[in-house]
Write a protein that holds these residues in place. Structure first.
Motif, PDB file in Angstrom:
ATOM      1  N   THR A   1       0.804  -1.166  -0.053  1.00  0.00           N
ATOM      2  CA  THR A   1      -0.167  -0.102  -0.136  1.00  0.00           C
ATOM      3  C   THR A   1       0.859   1.330   0.114  1.00  0.00           C
ATOM      4  O   THR A   1       0.372   2.603  -0.401  1.00  0.00           O
ATOM      5  CB  THR A   1      -0.908   0.227   1.240  1.00  0.00           C
ATOM      6  N   GLY A   2       2.216   1.064   0.104  1.00  0.00           N
ATOM      7  CA  GLY A   2       3.106   2.188   0.540  1.00  0.00           C
ATOM      8  C   GLY A   2       4.170   2.288  -0.613  1.00  0.00           C
ATOM      9  O   GLY A   2       5.274   2.900  -0.247  1.00  0.00           O
ATOM     10  N   ASN A   3       4.229   1.448  -1.568  1.00  0.00           N
ATOM     11  CA  ASN A   3       5.299   1.188  -2.581  1.00  0.00           C
ATOM     12  C   ASN A   3       5.435   2.788  -3.266  1.00  0.00           C
ATOM     13  O   ASN A   3       4.350   3.476  -3.521  1.00  0.00           O
ATOM     14  CB  ASN A   3       4.971   0.318  -3.592  1.00  0.00           C
TER      15      ASN A   3
ATOM     16  N   ARG B   1       6.760   2.761   1.596  1.00  0.00           N
ATOM     17  CA  ARG B   1       6.453   3.200   2.992  1.00  0.00           C
ATOM     18  C   ARG B   1       6.116   2.232   3.986  1.00  0.00           C
ATOM     19  O   ARG B   1       6.189   2.276   5.237  1.00  0.00           O
ATOM     20  CB  ARG B   1       5.629   4.335   3.065  1.00  0.00           C
ATOM     21  N   ASP B   2       5.746   1.091   3.423  1.00  0.00           N
ATOM     22  CA  ASP B   2       5.324   0.142   4.285  1.00  0.00           C
ATOM     23  C   ASP B   2       6.571  -0.688   4.939  1.00  0.00           C
ATOM     24  O   ASP B   2       6.500  -1.492   6.034  1.00  0.00           O
ATOM     25  CB  ASP B   2       4.858  -1.349   3.132  1.00  0.00           C
TER      26      ASP B   2
ATOM     27  N   PHE C   1      13.219 -10.414  -0.800  1.00  0.00           N
ATOM     28  CA  PHE C   1      12.456  -9.574   0.106  1.00  0.00           C
ATOM     29  C   PHE C   1      13.318  -8.462   0.660  1.00  0.00           C
ATOM     30  O   PHE C   1      14.543  -8.850   1.354  1.00  0.00           O
ATOM     31  CB  PHE C   1      12.015 -10.452   1.313  1.00  0.00           C
ATOM     32  N   PHE C   2      13.031  -7.104   0.306  1.00  0.00           N
ATOM     33  CA  PHE C   2      13.759  -6.199   0.917  1.00  0.00           C
ATOM     34  C   PHE C   2      13.094  -5.646   1.852  1.00  0.00           C
ATOM     35  O   PHE C   2      12.009  -4.862   1.864  1.00  0.00           O
ATOM     36  CB  PHE C   2      13.638  -5.080  -0.327  1.00  0.00           C
ATOM     37  N   GLY C   3      13.722  -5.692   3.254  1.00  0.00           N
ATOM     38  CA  GLY C   3      13.023  -5.279   4.388  1.00  0.00           C
ATOM     39  C   GLY C   3      14.004  -4.230   5.165  1.00  0.00           C
ATOM     40  O   GLY C   3      14.537  -4.500   6.158  1.00  0.00           O
ATOM     41  N   HIS C   4      13.918  -3.036   4.509  1.00  0.00           N
ATOM     42  CA  HIS C   4      14.868  -1.756   4.926  1.00  0.00           C
ATOM     43  C   HIS C   4      14.339  -0.970   5.618  1.00  0.00           C
ATOM     44  O   HIS C   4      14.805   0.127   5.840  1.00  0.00           O
ATOM     45  CB  HIS C   4      15.422  -1.381   3.660  1.00  0.00           C
ATOM     46  N   GLY C   5      12.862  -1.231   5.896  1.00  0.00           N
ATOM     47  CA  GLY C   5      12.297  -0.014   6.725  1.00  0.00           C
ATOM     48  C   GLY C   5      12.175   1.289   5.615  1.00  0.00           C
ATOM     49  O   GLY C   5      11.716   1.159   4.546  1.00  0.00           O
ATOM     50  N   HIS C   6      12.843   2.423   6.376  1.00  0.00           N
ATOM     51  CA  HIS C   6      12.500   3.365   5.508  1.00  0.00           C
ATOM     52  C   HIS C   6      13.931   4.033   5.119  1.00  0.00           C
ATOM     53  O   HIS C   6      14.322   4.949   4.697  1.00  0.00           O
ATOM     54  CB  HIS C   6      11.880   4.658   6.474  1.00  0.00           C
ATOM     55  N   ASP C   7      14.910   2.933   5.334  1.00  0.00           N
ATOM     56  CA  ASP C   7      16.529   3.371   4.821  1.00  0.00           C
ATOM     57  C   ASP C   7      16.372   3.021   3.254  1.00  0.00           C
ATOM     58  O   ASP C   7      16.950   2.123   3.012  1.00  0.00           O
ATOM     59  CB  ASP C   7      17.280   2.514   5.738  1.00  0.00           C
ATOM     60  N   TYR C   8      16.100   3.938   2.758  1.00  0.00           N
ATOM     61  CA  TYR C   8      15.602   3.816   1.225  1.00  0.00           C
ATOM     62  C   TYR C   8      17.135   3.638   0.550  1.00  0.00           C
ATOM     63  O   TYR C   8      17.266   2.977  -0.601  1.00  0.00           O
ATOM     64  CB  TYR C   8      14.665   5.071   0.544  1.00  0.00           C
TER      65      TYR C   8
END
Length: 942
Positions: free
Chosen positions: A126-128, A167-168, A257-264
């Protein structure tokens, strides 16, 4: 590879195998599932059918998985039903049992610790933050970038690619059905042998494997494809592939799976670890490019350069020749079989270019690079110089005039095509191809679209790119992994409209989310004649885009044009200033491009890269705003102004103190404001203390300057004058290399740090010795032009402890400094070459306090507006006389009155002087000139 460890545990009916090898990633295999911990925030999850093997080969999107093993733990629950894998950032839980294959919401979940959010298969993003699409052809204004909302046909045509960040806090890249590349010296698509499943396809699932069915069944089987003699009667391929590889629930799952939080920024960097780095394009692409669809001859092109660009002092680095460079009908209408398509061509039109090599040589001597338009999809037709050779290769009798079909997915065909058809054209001296592929997006192999593949072949062909030169092409987006090709994006024939301009900054910036893709656009739009205001604003936006390239449909009966010298003189001056600014920024742009290579960060960067928790970074009304490299915030004006071409635009400035480049005004962030901008203003903001590396245009040629290694560097310095940030220190960097070869990949580059220190009465600029190995063309010494914005005239200037004198002649060839009052800028000209291996320190001492609030104002902007008012009022001589507005005249010349002794008093008096000037205008008799002048004056505070 040497195996150095292997452990195995029995988990009920399952076995967990931990395998770690020197140079290999750490993998965990349980039953038919395999997990690879690539980084603490990036995980590969795979499932294969029983009896099948896991895939280790490169795919179109992922070419490397050999990463250093990160720190993590693995364990299983006490009842041995759940596998747990934990890193510093992720927690993976995989439930074992009869339902353990495939992955689903009941057997797999991954928790992103930073956001305390848990993902399961099937969860919708929902936050891509979105990515990009193939083209903006025929688009007017915004278009959809959300792949999840597209139909199957829309996805197939657009090659829509979702962003790698969200943003997810998580993003899933599904690589399950992607094509595999072999490990040959020129990696190629691995062909799957035909089987009962692929040969029993519905007609709409078939891809033509052998166009024109040359060689019949035998050739088809040799290619590993299915053959059906009856298919041709049904107008479907006789020899065919399936459209996609098998990916049913019982088949392969291959997820990242990219699980970087908000560390874009970290997510983008880690994507390049598995997908490959974005190569540096040649430095000349950072300059300006000219294109127009028109039947130019060599005489026309020479006149364009000499009488257009040179005479009008407009920079030019690349000349783009559209499709009329090649033969259309070979002097008379020729009947190729089945028909002649003039869109495709590979032979010089000697009616227009009698001696192509002569013309290429002339351009190169001037420093201008060349690219040719290419629509390859119709194959090699009977009018081509190379037709007989290519026909013989494909076993076609040339007497039949039968077109050699376009089969770029066949390696032998592609090799012959590049060598027999394109190489003779390349040898005339062109620098790269503009691959304008737009002849349909039907897949050419399972999961391989023609745009991705043509981009790959043209940018990796070892016959052309086997040397040291950086690969380059201009083409549309083909899909994930496309960033690896040395490519300038071609966004297609966009419609001329304010709505199109307004969408382009957002569209271009968002493409950074899929590997830093560098779009270029038809500045001004392809179809239509933009108004002078629209074209001026479009040029300004393109100045701060990946590529400043103008282009249009010159064949339209309305005679569209984009030559800036054909527009009204005031607009021409503003646009020329933008072209010259772009050229001067090449060193800064080239430096920012190193972030693209090392970190996977695009030249244009969304605001949320650096301020991911600020809601303003995501606001739809601020989508035109972005970071241009690491140190420039740009919010181009993309809406039409009023009758006086004054436009309102909203700007958000994050935490920190920012200088508005074109006014000198200081802003303390975070702040959001709506402001009026004049036509000659581009909203650009720079953090205080920044030193921007630029070309010294007083010593650089206007034609072909971008490709040159700078012998003289200009540093634009923005001291923290007029704000509360004193004392302070900031370091900026600029990278340099030869600009043309791939030697930078082996360390042949330099990085120079520039320190700016400031207190209440001094600014110290130190150009440090360069770091890195350097490169063959690296100057051992350089001259410098150092310009400081919004400061008092100094009382003393030294360079390496040697006093530098003041001059009022900016052409002086010795080391001097001079002051420009209207812009409150000090320029130190170091004309004596300084060693690049030693520090150069410039110290400016001031008699007045740099923290004075007078230096935080938009003084230079107000002086400029007073001068504009004078110009318009002077045109009404007889109605008005200069004696009617003496304060306006004095204010417009305030900068000229400044000296070391008088600067403070002149600035102190200017506020009252400006107020009186406005009152003088208000007292004048009504007229359009007065109305215009007051509109400009009022806009200063709007």
């Amino acid at each position: 590879t040497q195996m150095i460890g292997e452990q195995c545990w029995r988990l009920g009916r399952f076995f967990l195998l931990l395998v770690f090898a020197r140079g290999e990633p750490f993998v965990l295999i349980v039953a038919q599932a395999r997990f690879t911990v690539l980084t603490p925030q990036l995980l590969r999850c795979e499932v294969v059918p029983v009896g099948d093997t896991f895939r280790d080969a490169a795919t179109l999107a992922v070419v490397n998985r050999l990463l250093p093993v990160p720190r993590f733990t693995s364990s299983y629950s006490s009842d041995k039903t759940t596998l747990r894998i934990e890193t510093d950032y992720l927690l993976v839980q995989y439930v074992l049992g009869s339902d353990a294959r495939p992955f689903n919401e009941s057997n797999l979940n991954i928790t992103v610790k930073a956001l305390s959010t848990t993902w399961k298969p099937g969860d919708k993003p929902t936050g891509n933050l979105l990515g990009t699409i193939r083209t903006l052809d025929k688009v007017r204004g915004p278009t959809n970038l959300d792949c999840n909302s597209m139909t199957k046909n829309e996805l197939a045509d657009s090659h829509c690619t979702m962003g790698l960040i969200s943003r997810d806090g998580w993003t899933l890249v599904d690589d399950s059905s992607n094509a595999v590349l072999d490990n040959s010296s020129w990696p190629w698509i691995v062909k799957q042998a035909a089987n009962s499943a692929t040969c029993s396809l519905a007609n709409d699932e078939k891809i033509d494997c052998n166009p024109k069915d040359f060689g019949g069944k035998a050739k088809c089987e040799e290619l590993g494809c299915c053959y059906s003699a009856s298919s041709s009667e049904l107008r479907t391929p006789s020899c065919f592939y399936p459209r996609t590889l098998e990916t049913e629930a019982t088949a392969v799952q291959d997820w990242y799976f990219f699980g970087h939080g908000h560390d874009y920024l970290q997510a983008l960097y880690e994507f390049t670890l598995i997908s490959g780095q974005h190569p540096l394009p040649p430095r000349y692409t950072y300059g300006s490019q000219y294109s127009k669809w028109f039947a130019f001859s060599e005489v026309d092109e020479r006149a364009l350069v000499e009488q257009g660009f040179v005479e009008h002092r407009v920079p030019l680095d690349v000349l783009v020749l559209d499709m009329d460079w090649h033969t259309l009908y070979r002097y008379e209408k020729t009947y190729c079989h089945p028909h002649l398509d003039s869109w495709t061509g590979f032979s010089w039109n000697t009616n227009l270019f009698a001696d192509p090599t002569r013309f290429m040589t002339w351009l190169h001597k001037k420093g201008i690079r060349v690219t040719l338009n290419n629509h390859p999809a119709r194959g090699v037709q009977c009018v081509e110089d190379s037709y007989e050779a290519m026909a013989a290769f494909w076993n076609i009798d040339p007497k039949t005039n039968e077109t050699v079909p376009y089969v770029l997915q066949d390696k032998d065909w592609a090799t012959a095509f590049m060598q027999l058809v394109l190489e003779p054209v390349q040898q005339s001296g062109i620098d790269y191809w503009w691959v304008d592929y737009q002849q349909g997006e039907d897949l050419i192999a399972p999961s391989v679209n023609p745009t991705w593949w043509v981009n790959y072949v043209f940018s990796t062909d070892p016959n052309w790119w086997s040397g040291d030169n950086r690969p380059l092409l201009m083409a549309r987006w083909g899909g994930l992994g496309n960033h690896r090709f040395g490519q300038i994006g071609f966004s297609g024939d966009v419609k001329t409209a304010w709505e199109s301009l307004a969408f382009q900054p957002y569209f271009t910036t968002t493409a950074s989310n899929v590997g830093g893709f560098l779009w270029s656009h038809d500045t001004g739009g392809f179809d239509g004649n933009p108004s002078a205001e629209l074209y001026t604003r479009w040029i300004q936006w393109s100045t701060f885009s990946p590529t400043l390239r103008i282009h249009c449909n010159g064949k339209n009966p309305l005679h569209y044009h984009r030559d800036i010298w054909l527009f009204p003189y005031e607009n021409f001056l503003i646009m020329r200033e933008a072209f010259q600014l772009r050229e001067s920024l090449v060193p800064y742009i080239a430096s920012a491009a190193y972030d693209l290579y090392f970190k996977g960060v695009g030249l244009l960067r969304p605001m949320y890269y650096y301020w991911p928790e600020a809601e303003e970074a995501y606001r739809s009304d601020l989508q035109h705003e972005y970071m241009f490299g690491p140190e420039m915030l740009v919010a181009p004006v993309v809406t039409q102004g009023d009758n006086h071409t004054v436009a309102q635009s909203t700007v958000w400035l994050p935490q920190g103190t920012w200088v508005e480049w074109f006014s000198g005004r200081k802003y303390s962030g975070p702040t959001t404001f709506t402001k009026s901008f004049f036509l000659d203003e581009i909203p650009v903001y720079v953090p205080v203390g920044t030193a921007l590396s630029m070309l010294d245009m007083s010593k650089a040629p206007l034609i072909g300057a971008a490709q040159q290694v700078p012998q003289s560097v200009k540093l634009m310095v923005f001291p923290p004058s007029g704000c509360g940030d004193l004392p302070m220190q900031r370091t900026s960097y600029y990278y340099d290399d030869d600009g043309l070869t791939t030697a930078y990949e082996n360390g042949a580059w330099s990085r120079t740090a520039v320190d700016v220190k400031a207190d209440h009465t001094s600014v110290v600029v130190t150009i440090n010795p360069y770091e890195g190995e350097g490169f063959a063309q690296m100057p051992t010494s350089r001259t410098y032009l150092i310009q400081l914005i919004s400061v008092w005239p100094p009382s003393a200037v030294t360079v390496n402890n040697v006093v530098v004198p003041f001059t009022d002649d900016d052409t002086d060839s010795s080391n001097v400094w001079y002051f420009t009052g209207n812009s409150l800028s000090v320029t130190v000209a170091i004309n004596t070459p300084m060693p690049t291996s030693k520090p150069t320190t410039v110290v400016l001492t001031f008699g007045s306090d740099l923290q004075s609030a007078l230096l935080a104002t938009d003084f230079q902007r107000r002086v400029k507006v007073l001068q504009k008012c004078k110009d318009v009022l002077d045109s009404m001589w007889g109605t008005y006389y200069p004696d009617d507005y003496p304060s306006l005249l004095a204010g417009s010349q305030a900068g000229l009155s400044m000296t070391v002794e008088t600067a403070f008093s002149v600035m102190s008096a200017f506020g009252q002087q400006f107020t009186q000037a406005k009152q003088e205008v208000q007292a004048l008799a009504d007229s359009e000139a007065k109305t215009h002048c007051l509109a400009l004056l009022n806009a200063l505070d709007a």
